[in-house]
Design an enzyme around this catalytic site. Structure first.
Site, PDB file in Angstrom:
ATOM      1  N   GLU A  34      36.763  34.448  25.730  1.00  0.00           N
ATOM      2  CA  GLU A  34      38.176  34.322  26.135  1.00  0.00           C
ATOM      3  C   GLU A  34      39.094  34.916  25.078  1.00  0.00           C
ATOM      4  OE1 GLU A  34      38.702  33.984  29.518  1.00  0.00           O
ATOM      5  OE2 GLU A  34      37.484  32.196  29.247  1.00  0.00           O
ATOM      6  N   HIS A  35      40.034  35.732  25.535  1.00  0.00           N
ATOM      7  CA  HIS A  35      40.996  36.431  24.666  1.00  0.00           C
ATOM      8  C   HIS A  35      40.298  37.430  23.743  1.00  0.00           C
ATOM      9  CE1 HIS A  35      44.863  34.206  25.500  1.00  0.00           C
ATOM     10  NE2 HIS A  35      43.990  33.384  26.045  1.00  0.00           N
ATOM     11  N   GLY A 123      44.254  31.299  37.261  1.00  0.00           N
ATOM     12  CA  GLY A 123      43.366  31.805  36.220  1.00  0.00           C
ATOM     13  C   GLY A 123      42.120  32.471  36.790  1.00  0.00           C
ATOM     14  N   LEU A 124      42.086  32.713  38.104  1.00  0.00           N
ATOM     15  CA  LEU A 124      40.926  33.367  38.717  1.00  0.00           C
ATOM     16  C   LEU A 124      41.237  34.823  39.055  1.00  0.00           C
ATOM     17  CD1 LEU A 124      39.702  30.384  40.908  1.00  0.00           C
ATOM     18  CD2 LEU A 124      39.007  31.030  38.591  1.00  0.00           C
ATOM     19  N   SER A 126      43.999  36.534  40.611  1.00  0.00           N
ATOM     20  CA  SER A 126      44.562  37.095  41.843  1.00  0.00           C
ATOM     21  C   SER A 126      45.282  38.404  41.524  1.00  0.00           C
ATOM     22  CB  SER A 126      45.537  36.110  42.486  1.00  0.00           C
ATOM     23  OG  SER A 126      46.705  35.944  41.695  1.00  0.00           O
ATOM     24  N   ASP A 176      39.810  41.504  33.556  1.00  0.00           N
ATOM     25  CA  ASP A 176      39.953  41.105  34.959  1.00  0.00           C
ATOM     26  C   ASP A 176      39.714  42.280  35.898  1.00  0.00           C
ATOM     27  OD1 ASP A 176      40.746  38.873  33.623  1.00  0.00           O
ATOM     28  OD2 ASP A 176      42.836  38.924  34.292  1.00  0.00           O
TER      29      ASP A 176
HETATM   30  P1  ADP Z   1      46.175  34.978  38.182  1.00  0.00           P
HETATM   31  O1  ADP Z   1      45.834  36.426  38.028  1.00  0.00           O
HETATM   32  O2  ADP Z   1      45.384  34.115  37.276  1.00  0.00           O
HETATM   33  O3  ADP Z   1      46.078  34.507  39.596  1.00  0.00           O
HETATM   34  P2  ADP Z   1      48.710  35.953  37.243  1.00  0.00           P
HETATM   35  O4  ADP Z   1      49.907  35.254  36.752  1.00  0.00           O
HETATM   36  O5  ADP Z   1      48.038  36.923  36.370  1.00  0.00           O
HETATM   37  O6  ADP Z   1      47.698  34.803  37.741  1.00  0.00           O
HETATM   38  O7  ADP Z   1      49.066  36.731  38.576  1.00  0.00           O
HETATM   39  C1  ADP Z   1      49.699  36.059  39.639  1.00  0.00           C
HETATM   40  C2  ADP Z   1      50.813  36.923  40.196  1.00  0.00           C
HETATM   41  O8  ADP Z   1      50.262  38.098  40.813  1.00  0.00           O
HETATM   42  C3  ADP Z   1      51.596  36.242  41.293  1.00  0.00           C
HETATM   43  O9  ADP Z   1      52.662  35.479  40.770  1.00  0.00           O
HETATM   44  C4  ADP Z   1      52.085  37.414  42.121  1.00  0.00           C
HETATM   45  O10 ADP Z   1      53.218  38.005  41.531  1.00  0.00           O
HETATM   46  C5  ADP Z   1      50.950  38.410  42.010  1.00  0.00           C
HETATM   47  N1  ADP Z   1      49.985  38.255  43.106  1.00  0.00           N
HETATM   48  C6  ADP Z   1      48.677  38.021  43.004  1.00  0.00           C
HETATM   49  N2  ADP Z   1      48.088  37.964  44.210  1.00  0.00           N
HETATM   50  C7  ADP Z   1      49.037  38.182  45.117  1.00  0.00           C
HETATM   51  C8  ADP Z   1      49.068  38.237  46.560  1.00  0.00           C
HETATM   52  N3  ADP Z   1      47.975  38.084  47.296  1.00  0.00           N
HETATM   53  N4  ADP Z   1      50.270  38.482  47.138  1.00  0.00           N
HETATM   54  C9  ADP Z   1      51.372  38.677  46.421  1.00  0.00           C
HETATM   55  N5  ADP Z   1      51.410  38.615  45.082  1.00  0.00           N
HETATM   56  C10 ADP Z   1      50.263  38.368  44.416  1.00  0.00           C
HETATM   57 MG    MG Z   2      46.097  37.555  36.275  1.00  0.00          MG
END
Ligand code: ADP
Ligand code: MG
Length: 390
Positions: A34-35, A123-124, A126, A176
């Protein structure tokens, strides 16, 4: 309805016709390391079966329209308006990918609909999933051919990271995006962030009566703002003081000598940061060996050491993450640790499958007793990377 079908329906609803195709990119969970990515170190993530789907159609002009399930109405912009600091809402992640691609390739306008199975902000990753999905779509539709081999995928992962850094403004390392685009099903991705090289390490817990339980704590920490950047800045400061270009250069045997050279104001904090990074990189090596040897007791011990290092030295854990780890271990897990950037998000535990239900119950009970939100559970298996699905 499955996300894969729902995304075509969303597209039809938003734009009144069918997409040209559907692409999907997975979220990830990091087993250990991590990091370490922004310290030119080692990481060991798996890609998750949970994916973000993008239904996409090319346009005749240089416009971009995007909609994402649950994120409000269609957003519209011109490709030429995408720049550091613009746009400011969620669209900066996917728009950033087209911007980064546009520096090297001929990118055209697109209509896009997204549906995600990856929990957002847990934290997965997205963020890497949405980047990977649109990056994969653009590559195929405009003929960049970046999905054909690992070299192309590495190029696309680098551009997705650039999008996240420069347009979304998140100073994250490259783990990621590499996990989402370069992982292999049934394997963890042993990624060396110094040269970008990868090795695929077998990850088949199911064959050994074990499950990787991911615990999404639902915790979002108000004061986590800027902490990621502060940790990064600490690492850079330590490198300056030690006259090295990355903390990867410190061999574990030279750790004590390096720590002794960090003196002056703020040195105690920097010593803790350096100790986490150097010991964590060593743990990634040991974890890969443990996986290769089916030595899950050793893997569990490494999880426990890693969590202590993140909690005490890197100071990125929080009450919910510590609670998830403690209750997992008390329920007999072989190991547990927080995973991802920290300050909330998810933890994970290496659990005997027969004890899974009891472990989840114990964690939920403990969360309730502490007044925390109800956690969500995912049973993580190592899935494949971003691809075209239709
Ligand atoms: P993580 O990557 O851990 O889920 P992050 O803070 O790095 O959290 O990223 C989340 C951000 O990415 C959301 O706040 C949004 O702006 C964007 N995001 C991710 N997935 C989507 C999605 N399916 N639709 C719209 N925005 C998304
Ligand atoms: Mg992220």
């Amino acid at each position: 309805m499955e996300a894969r079908e729902a995304v075509a329906v969303e597209f039809q609803k938003a734009y009144g016709s069918a997409p040209e195709g559907v692409w999907a990119a997975p979220g990830r969970v990091n087993l250990i390391g991590e990091h370490t990515d922004y310290n030119s170190g080692l990481v060991l993530p798996i890609a998750l079966p949970q994916r973000t789907y993008a239904a996409v159609r090319r346009r005749d002009d240089l416009g971009l329209r995007m909609v994402s399930s649950g994120m409000g109405p269609v957003k519209q912009m011109e490709l030429s308006t995408i720049a550091p600091g613009r746009p400011t809402d969620w669209t900066r992640y996917p728009a950033g990918v087209l911007w980064a691609l546009g520096a090297n390739y001929q990118v055209g306008g697109l209509d896009v609909a997204f549906v995600s199975e990856v929990p957002i902000g847990s934290g997965l990753s997205s963020s890497a999933a949405i980047e990977g999905a649109i990056g994969a779509a653009a590559s195929d539709l405009f003929g960049f051919d970046l999905l054909a081999d690992d070299q192309g995928r590495a190029t696309l992962a680098g551009l997705c990271q650039k999008a996240e850094n420069d347009i979304a403004g998140a100073p994250t390392g490259g783990m990621d995006q590499a996990a989402s685009l370069r992982a292999e099903a049934g394997h963890a991705l042993y990624l060396d962030c110094r040269d970008g090289s990868v090795t695929h390490v077998p990850f088949t817990l199911e064959d050994h009566g074990l499950t990787l339980l991911v615990i999404d704590t639902r915790a979002e920490h108000k004061n986590s703002d800027g902490q990621y950047g502060k940790r990064r800045a600490d690492c850079e400061k330590a490198c300056d003081k030690l006259g090295i270009s990355s903390l990867r250069e410190i061999e574990p045997t030279a750790l004590d000598a390096s720590l002794a050279r960090l003196t002056g104001f703020g040195a105690e904090r920097l010593r803790k940061r350096v100790r986490h990074i150097v010991t964590e990189i060593a743990r990634v090596r040991l974890a890969a060996t443990a996986l290769n040897n089916d030595d899950f007791a050793e893997l569990g011990r490494l999880f426990v050491d890693s969590h202590a290092s993140m909690r005490d030295d890197y100071e990125i854990s929080c009450a919910e993450l510590d609670c998830a780890v403690t209750s997992s271990l008390e329920s007999g897990a072989l190991g547990a640790r927080m995973t991802g950037g920290g300050f909330g998000g998810s933890a994970m535990a290496l659990v005997y499958t027969e004890a899974l239900a009891a472990t989840e119950k114990a964690i939920s009970t403990s969360f309730t007793a502490h007044g925390f939100a109800v956690p969500q559970f995912i049973h993580a298996v190592a899935a494949g990377p971003a691809t075209r699905v239709e």
